[in-house]
Motif scaffolding. Structure first.
Motif, mmCIF file in Angstrom:
data_model
loop_
_atom_site.group_PDB
_atom_site.id
_atom_site.type_symbol
_atom_site.label_atom_id
_atom_site.label_comp_id
_atom_site.label_asym_id
_atom_site.label_seq_id
_atom_site.Cartn_x
_atom_site.Cartn_y
_atom_site.Cartn_z
ATOM 1 N N TYR A 197 0.856 -1.185 0.000
ATOM 2 C CA TYR A 197 0.000 0.000 0.000
ATOM 3 C C TYR A 197 0.891 1.233 0.000
ATOM 4 O O TYR A 197 2.005 1.228 0.536
ATOM 5 C CB TYR A 197 -0.956 0.013 1.198
ATOM 6 C CG TYR A 197 -0.367 -0.538 2.486
ATOM 7 C CD1 TYR A 197 0.369 0.270 3.354
ATOM 8 C CD2 TYR A 197 -0.551 -1.872 2.833
ATOM 9 C CE1 TYR A 197 0.915 -0.241 4.531
ATOM 10 C CE2 TYR A 197 -0.012 -2.399 4.010
ATOM 11 C CZ TYR A 197 0.720 -1.578 4.852
ATOM 12 O OH TYR A 197 1.258 -2.090 6.005
ATOM 13 N N THR A 198 0.396 2.302 -0.596
ATOM 14 C CA THR A 198 1.197 3.522 -0.725
ATOM 15 C C THR A 198 0.952 4.510 0.406
ATOM 16 O O THR A 198 1.780 5.378 0.656
ATOM 17 C CB THR A 198 0.903 4.230 -2.058
ATOM 18 O OG1 THR A 198 -0.491 4.573 -2.113
ATOM 19 C CG2 THR A 198 1.236 3.328 -3.243
ATOM 20 N N ASP A 199 -0.187 4.407 1.082
ATOM 21 C CA ASP A 199 -0.529 5.322 2.170
ATOM 22 C C ASP A 199 -1.054 4.492 3.339
ATOM 23 O O ASP A 199 -2.225 4.096 3.350
ATOM 24 C CB ASP A 199 -1.586 6.322 1.706
ATOM 25 C CG ASP A 199 -1.921 7.369 2.767
ATOM 26 O OD1 ASP A 199 -1.784 7.085 3.966
ATOM 27 O OD2 ASP A 199 -2.348 8.485 2.387
ATOM 28 N N PRO A 200 -0.201 4.199 4.328
ATOM 29 C CA PRO A 200 -0.613 3.292 5.400
ATOM 30 C C PRO A 200 -1.778 3.805 6.228
ATOM 31 O O PRO A 200 -2.646 3.020 6.641
ATOM 32 C CB PRO A 200 0.648 3.134 6.246
ATOM 33 C CG PRO A 200 1.541 4.264 5.868
ATOM 34 C CD PRO A 200 1.220 4.593 4.445
ATOM 35 N N GLY A 201 -1.832 5.101 6.475
ATOM 36 C CA GLY A 201 -2.942 5.643 7.265
ATOM 37 C C GLY A 201 -4.273 5.495 6.548
ATOM 38 O O GLY A 201 -5.280 5.087 7.146
ATOM 39 N N GLY A 304 5.767 4.010 1.441
ATOM 40 C CA GLY A 304 4.579 4.656 1.988
ATOM 41 C C GLY A 304 4.781 5.109 3.426
ATOM 42 O O GLY A 304 4.393 6.229 3.801
ATOM 43 N N TYR A 305 5.390 4.265 4.256
ATOM 44 C CA TYR A 305 5.648 4.665 5.649
ATOM 45 C C TYR A 305 6.652 5.817 5.708
ATOM 46 O O TYR A 305 6.516 6.727 6.538
ATOM 47 C CB TYR A 305 6.158 3.476 6.464
ATOM 48 C CG TYR A 305 5.073 2.490 6.812
ATOM 49 C CD1 TYR A 305 4.118 2.785 7.792
ATOM 50 C CD2 TYR A 305 4.991 1.265 6.157
ATOM 51 C CE1 TYR A 305 3.108 1.877 8.097
ATOM 52 C CE2 TYR A 305 3.987 0.360 6.468
ATOM 53 C CZ TYR A 305 3.046 0.666 7.433
ATOM 54 O OH TYR A 305 2.052 -0.224 7.741
ATOM 55 N N ARG A 306 7.649 5.775 4.846
ATOM 56 C CA ARG A 306 8.636 6.860 4.852
ATOM 57 C C ARG A 306 7.980 8.180 4.468
ATOM 58 O O ARG A 306 8.213 9.215 5.123
ATOM 59 C CB ARG A 306 9.772 6.535 3.888
ATOM 60 C CG ARG A 306 10.887 7.584 3.908
ATOM 61 C CD ARG A 306 12.046 7.187 3.025
ATOM 62 N NE ARG A 306 13.141 8.128 3.141
ATOM 63 C CZ ARG A 306 14.316 8.013 2.503
ATOM 64 N NH1 ARG A 306 14.532 6.961 1.706
ATOM 65 N NH2 ARG A 306 15.257 8.923 2.681
ATOM 66 N N THR A 307 7.151 8.178 3.439
ATOM 67 C CA THR A 307 6.443 9.388 3.018
ATOM 68 C C THR A 307 5.540 9.884 4.130
ATOM 69 O O THR A 307 5.488 11.086 4.431
ATOM 70 C CB THR A 307 5.628 9.125 1.753
ATOM 71 O OG1 THR A 307 6.518 8.752 0.692
ATOM 72 C CG2 THR A 307 4.836 10.344 1.333
ATOM 73 N N HIS A 308 4.809 8.957 4.749
ATOM 74 C CA HIS A 308 3.901 9.335 5.840
ATOM 75 C C HIS A 308 4.658 9.984 6.992
ATOM 76 O O HIS A 308 4.221 11.014 7.530
ATOM 77 C CB HIS A 308 3.168 8.081 6.338
ATOM 78 C CG HIS A 308 2.225 8.342 7.460
ATOM 79 N ND1 HIS A 308 0.981 8.923 7.283
ATOM 80 C CD2 HIS A 308 2.328 8.108 8.808
ATOM 81 C CE1 HIS A 308 0.371 9.035 8.450
ATOM 82 N NE2 HIS A 308 1.169 8.545 9.388
ATOM 83 N N LEU A 309 5.813 9.423 7.369
ATOM 84 C CA LEU A 309 6.587 9.980 8.469
ATOM 85 C C LEU A 309 7.135 11.361 8.105
ATOM 86 O O LEU A 309 7.067 12.301 8.922
ATOM 87 C CB LEU A 309 7.740 9.040 8.815
ATOM 88 C CG LEU A 309 8.599 9.429 10.022
ATOM 89 C CD1 LEU A 309 7.757 9.394 11.307
ATOM 90 C CD2 LEU A 309 9.811 8.500 10.158
#
Length: 313
Positions: A197-201, A304-309
């Protein structure tokens, strides 16, 4: 209450994967997802003929998201309907229907950053040429919240469930809660054994909405996703199996999130590991799959997690 309709899975092969589309046998028939370029003529048409239906009569092409194994056959299927079918996709994923290049850009800005493959861009470009039947403009863009009429009192509601991609949607046959999610419910992943997934949230929020809001009576998956022990679900799940799959998807996302965020907070380090710079995540989760096999869900999710963080710093 909407008229009850039958649903028929339509499967076509592609490498390690089975590509699943679904035929909604309504007065205005619909096909959910389209496989790759060869799927409509070689998989769908014979399967429909076997149940006494004609591909020429399909009036709706409902795309759950923009990945090539779901939209690759869209143009070919549209042509087989005499260009009469409505082609529906979420506006956020529409660029992937309009342009082969959009798939290459997705690769380069996501998982491609971590795959040590100088020829990766060329490979993805070649794949888009081989398996996407044509670039096209959708006839109907959706955002979620729309209701589509398939005739005879049959309606399908559109629900945004972003996360796997920004424009992932679920289509729900109203009244019978038959829910088509494409790849929005990953459980423990498909052939690669890891959820992508690209956006975990957004992915997590979509799973909670499906489980607690929609509560599928029948859940149709885009691939045979796997349980924790590696055994695959089928692509047609009953209510109990659907709740189990959604709960397991949430559970594994929590585990992946804890490992990924711990790794990112500690600081990424390049190593000789094929999972570099996320080797700690693979070790912590006990993941031993090949992260280089496309579509590389391991690196997709890590990106995805890196982008979110980074966005929340």
């Amino acid at each position: 209450m909407t008229q009850a309709v039958d649903v028929h899975p339509l499967v076509s092969p592609w490498g390690r994967f089975g590509l699943y589309s679904f035929y909604i046998d309504a007065p205005e028939p619909a096909i959910v997802d389209t496989g790759i370029a060869s799927s409509p003529a070689e998989g769908m048409a014979p399967a429909l003929e076997a149940i006494g239906r004609r591909i020429e009569d399909v009036r709706w092409i409902l795309l759950t998201h923009g990945h090539i194994d779901h939209v690759g056959g869209a143009h070919a299927l549209w042509e087989l309907t005499g260009r009469r079918a409505e082609v529906v996709i979420h506006e956020a994923d529409a660029p992937m229907l309009r342009s082969r290049r959009a798939h290459v850009e997705e690769y380069l800005t996501g998982r491609g950053r971590y795959l040590d493959d100088p020829g990766g861009e060329a490979k993805v470009t070649a794949a888009t040429r081989a398996v996407i039947s044509g670039e096209m403009e959708p006839t109907l863009l959706v955002r979620g919240g729309e209701t589509l009429s398939l005739g005879g009192g049959v309606t399908v509601s559109v629900h945004a469930v972003p996360g796997h991609t920004p424009g992932s949607v679920a289509y729900v046959v109203d009244g019978q809660r038959s829910v088509f999610t494409g790849d929005a419910v990953q459980v423990h992943g498909a052939a690669n054994g890891f959820p992508g997934y690209t956006d975990p949230g957004a992915y997590r929020a979509g799973l909670e909405y499906l489980r607690d809001g929609i509560r599928p009576r029948h859940l149709y998956l885009g691939h045979p996703y796997r349980r924790a022990d590696g055994t695959p679900y089928g692509v047609e799940l009953d209510a109990d199996q659907a709740r189990e799959a959604l709960t397991q998807s949430l559970d594994i996302e929590s585990r992946v999130a804890a490992a990924a965020c711990g790794c990112l907070e500690e600081g990424l380090r390049d190593t000789d590991s094929p999972y570099s710079p996320f080797a700690r995540v693979a070790e912590e989760l006990g993941y031993t799959g090949d992260p280089t096999l496309e579509p590389s869900p391991f690196f997709t999710s890590m990106a995805g997690y890196r982008t979110h963080l980074e966005q929340n710093m």
